[in-house]
Each structure stands twice: as C-alpha cells, then as structure tokens.
Design a protein around this motif. Structure first.
Motif, PDB file in Angstrom:
ATOM      1  N   PHE A  39     -42.149  50.415  -2.768  1.00  0.00           N
ATOM      2  CA  PHE A  39     -41.168  51.226  -3.671  1.00  0.00           C
ATOM      3  C   PHE A  39     -41.064  50.526  -5.234  1.00  0.00           C
ATOM      4  N   ALA A  40     -42.059  49.584  -5.670  1.00  0.00           N
ATOM      5  CA  ALA A  40     -41.892  49.236  -7.058  1.00  0.00           C
ATOM      6  C   ALA A  40     -42.451  50.113  -7.998  1.00  0.00           C
ATOM      7  N   THR A  41     -42.053  49.975  -9.002  1.00  0.00           N
ATOM      8  CA  THR A  41     -42.586  51.045 -10.210  1.00  0.00           C
ATOM      9  C   THR A  41     -43.832  50.593 -10.770  1.00  0.00           C
ATOM     10  N   LYS A  42     -45.077  51.448 -10.727  1.00  0.00           N
ATOM     11  CA  LYS A  42     -46.195  50.966 -11.268  1.00  0.00           C
ATOM     12  C   LYS A  42     -46.184  51.285 -12.776  1.00  0.00           C
ATOM     13  N   SER A  43     -46.869  50.627 -13.449  1.00  0.00           N
ATOM     14  CA  SER A  43     -46.925  50.805 -14.944  1.00  0.00           C
ATOM     15  C   SER A  43     -47.338  52.264 -15.584  1.00  0.00           C
ATOM     16  N   LEU A 222     -36.045  50.818  -8.369  1.00  0.00           N
ATOM     17  CA  LEU A 222     -35.679  49.805  -7.980  1.00  0.00           C
ATOM     18  C   LEU A 222     -35.292  48.678  -9.122  1.00  0.00           C
ATOM     19  N   GLU A 223     -36.072  48.524 -10.062  1.00  0.00           N
ATOM     20  CA  GLU A 223     -36.130  47.722 -11.173  1.00  0.00           C
ATOM     21  C   GLU A 223     -34.678  47.962 -11.716  1.00  0.00           C
ATOM     22  N   GLY A 224     -34.394  49.015 -11.971  1.00  0.00           N
ATOM     23  CA  GLY A 224     -33.166  49.378 -12.844  1.00  0.00           C
ATOM     24  C   GLY A 224     -31.915  48.923 -12.231  1.00  0.00           C
ATOM     25  N   CYS A 225     -32.091  49.055 -10.640  1.00  0.00           N
ATOM     26  CA  CYS A 225     -30.961  48.621  -9.740  1.00  0.00           C
ATOM     27  C   CYS A 225     -30.695  46.739  -9.770  1.00  0.00           C
TER      28      CYS A 225
END
Length: 401
Positions: A39-43, A222-225
């Motif tokens: 669930f990580a965000t890809k570039s 998730l990165e924003g969280c």
C-alpha cells in the motif's frame, strides 16, 4: 573562462545526462520501489493539477520536495516561532527546525514500513508553511478578522496549500498537497487509515469545507498518515524541552506517572518510544493503517493534556493574546486601506503583489481582503512586528529651522 561550443547560444543553458545514465537511475528507482509495501505510494502515482512535463532524474515527489525548499514561503520558516513567540532565545524551536525533525522522524518510520520516503519528505517539509506570526495565537486572531470580512475561517493547513498551489504556483502533486492539508498533528489520533480514493475535485471541496469550519479528513496516502504522526512525535517532547529552556517549566516539574513509565522522561526517550511503537503497531501490508499501541496511545494522550495545561494554556503564554489581536486588527486594516487607495509604495505592493514570485493568476482571482490575509500570513514574526511599529508609531522627522 571555459566556453561551451556544443550548445546553441540562442537557447537557455540546459545540461542533460547521457541516455544510458538516465536509464541506470530509472532502473535503480524502479528496483527500489519494487520492494515497497503493497500500500505504499509509487512515484508514478503522483498526480499534478496542470500536468507539466516530467523530464527529470528525480522522482515526482523528490521534485516536489525541491520545489517546496526553493519557495519564498519555505525561506520564511527561519523566523516563524513554534510555541514561544516574543522570546529572545536562539535555542528554542523555530518552524525551520521543526519541519526537519518531522522529515527525519517520518523517513525513519517510512523506511521501516517500506513506504515512499520522497513523498514523506515533501509533505514534512511543506506541512507548516501556512503558519503565521505568533503561531496558533496569531491564527486565532487572523481567523476572527477573516470571518468578519466574509472570507471564511483561517486555517494554517489550508494556507499552506494556498501558498504552494496558488500564490507561488508550484504545481505540486495531489498526494503532497493532500498530506499538507491533512497533517493535523494536534489531533488525538491513536490510529489512521488513509482515504485513498481522493481526486482533485474532492480535494478542492475539502478545502472549501475547512474554510467553512469543517473537519479535515485522513490523508490519502500511508505516507501522509506517517507525517501526521511524525508531527506529534517531533513536537510533543521538544515543547517540554523548550519550556524548560525559557523557564516556564523547571527541572522539578514531574511528568505524570503513566507518561514516565510508558514513554520515558526526556525528549529523546519519548521520540524513541513513539517511533518504535508506530513501526510495530502499524500495517502497511494487509489493512493499511498507521497508529500506536493502546498503552502508548493512552500515555501520549495524557502527555498532551499535560502540555496543554502546563505550556500551551499557561498564563504566561496566553497573556499577550489581547495585544496580539490588536496588532492583527491594525495591520489588516492598514493594508486594506493601502489596497483601496492603490498606494503603490506600500509594502503590500512592493513585497507581495508586484514581486516576480506571486502568481498573476492568483492575483486576478483574489479579492482585496484575501490578498491582505495572504500577505500577513506570509510574514515572519519579526517582519510583522516591524510593519506594526511602522503603522502605529509616528515617523521621525529631522526638523531643520
């Protein structure tokens, strides 16, 4: 001087890398992102509002971080205080240090959860750009004026997006702007699940809702969280450390028993405990969420209550609020008059409207009270004080008889 005869002198200088080198860099980034959690965000997921050409060795989110660092708004972090304004002490935390701490903490958590560190860095570096002179006290003062002027409540997270997306027109990705908008580290979050299905339309609607007094949602990534949690981790113990530095809390002040037993007694211990607990309690693989364990969440909530009682709402911290409100009223009124009378020598023209970095598109669509709001919101503490003195104090005249 070394001359470059390989380029067209009529074209701006631009150095490009050999195709093979660019391919190696792209392969390295792809291999690294292949190891990300599900669930990580890809570039490649980065969405820009205006879709400007992407031709760079940097990832989209790394480019966003660079764009943020090079803005005028970021440069003004240097003299924006965190909690203790009107204090002459170079050792207390200013915004410029706080965002670096959030970035470091966020990237440590993100690396451990196999998330996108470039996205975390960009959100962290930009998350407090909308803060104004005298921190949350200044925000409350300016918000009262804005509501009276009919332009909605003032929210520093909305203002951060406004500076980057409208005033300086950086064309950042939706994921970065959403993380800045939804970064609220003051919230009592024990856990957050990202709201992944956001669009530019829903993002704009959320901004309008916040201006009208609504509550912000969870970040879309998730990165924003992670940044939302890193914000709290960066300031919660550091504010105690700063309070001790300025003498608001003495060394004899004891943290609550549960806080000392679960989190520790010093800022380094609190940071270490919270980072490790978030890493252990979060899930970036199955049901995406970022959070604390129940015991740590309870201890952190108690520590926040301690900070509000002993620091943020301390009479010595809040005593200047009425005077600061008067300062905001005077400054806002004076610059509204300057706009109405079109005084081109006024600082609102020379330092904001007529600068090369203020977007013409923004100016074409902004009403006068909005322009004054944004000019004041961009001020550092020192600049704000200077403009106030200039407005209320008579100008010295060298009388010669």
């Amino acid at each position: 001087m070394i001359s470059d005869t390989s380029r067209d002198p009529e074209k701006p200088y631009h150095r490009d890398l050999p195709t093979g080198t660019k391919q190696e860099i792209a392969s390295y980034i792809a291999a690294k992102e292949a190891l990300y959690a599900p669930f990580a965000t890809k570039s490649a997921d980065g969405m820009r509002r205006h879709g400007r050409k992407e031709d760079d060795i940097r990832t989209r989110f790394s480019r966003d971080a660079d764009r943020i660092v090079h803005t005028k708004a970021y440069a003004r972090y240097i003299d924006k205080t965190q909690v203790f304004y009107l204090v002459q002490n170079d050792h207390i935390t200013h915004r410029v240090l706080h965002v670096q701490l959030v970035s470091k903490i966020g990237r440590t958590i993100g690396r451990s959860l196999r998330l996108n560190e470039d996205l975390i860095e960009a959100i962290a570096l930009g998350h407090d750009i909308g803060h104004i002179p005298y921190g949350h006290t200044g925000e409350a003062c300016l918000s009262l004026i804005c509501e009276r002027e009919g332009i909605g409540a003032f929210r520093h997270n909305v203002q951060g997006v406004r500076f980057l997306d409208e005033i300086e027109d950086q064309d950042l990705t939706l994921q970065v702007l959403d993380g800045i908008l939804c970064h609220n580290g003051e919230a009592y979050d024990s856990g957050i699940a990202p709201q992944m299905e956001k669009t530019w339309d829903s993002f704009d609607a959320e901004i309008e809702s916040l201006i009208q007094g609504g509550e912000e949602s969870a970040p879309m990534t998730l990165e924003g969280c992670v940044v939302r949690f890193a914000d709290t981790i960066a300031y919660i113990g550091r504010d105690i450390q700063d309070a001790q530095e300025v003498g608001l809390i003495d060394d004899a002040t004891v943290l609550p028993d549960r806080v000392r037993e679960v989190l520790g007694e010093s800022n380094p211990a609190i940071i270490d405990t919270l980072i490790k607990d978030v890493i252990e309690a979060s899930d970036s693989t199955h049901r995406p969420s970022i959070g604390y364990s129940p015991a740590v969440a309870e201890a952190l909530a108690e520590l926040k209550r301690f900070n509000y009682k002993n620091i943020y709402n301390h009479p010595q911290v809040t005593a200047q609020h009425p005077k600061i409100q008067q300062m905001y009223e005077a400054v806002f009124s004076a610059f509204c008059e300057d706009l109405e009378d079109e005084r081109k020598t006024s600082p609102i023209y020379t330092d904001f409207i007529d600068t090369a970095w203020t977007s013409r598109r923004y100016l074409a669509g902004a009403a006068a009270p909005e322009i004054v709001r944004d000019y004041i919101a961009g001020m550092t503490d020192r600049y704000f004080e200077h403009r106030f003195r200039e407005i209320v104090l008579p100008t010295r005249v060298d009388w010669r008889f």
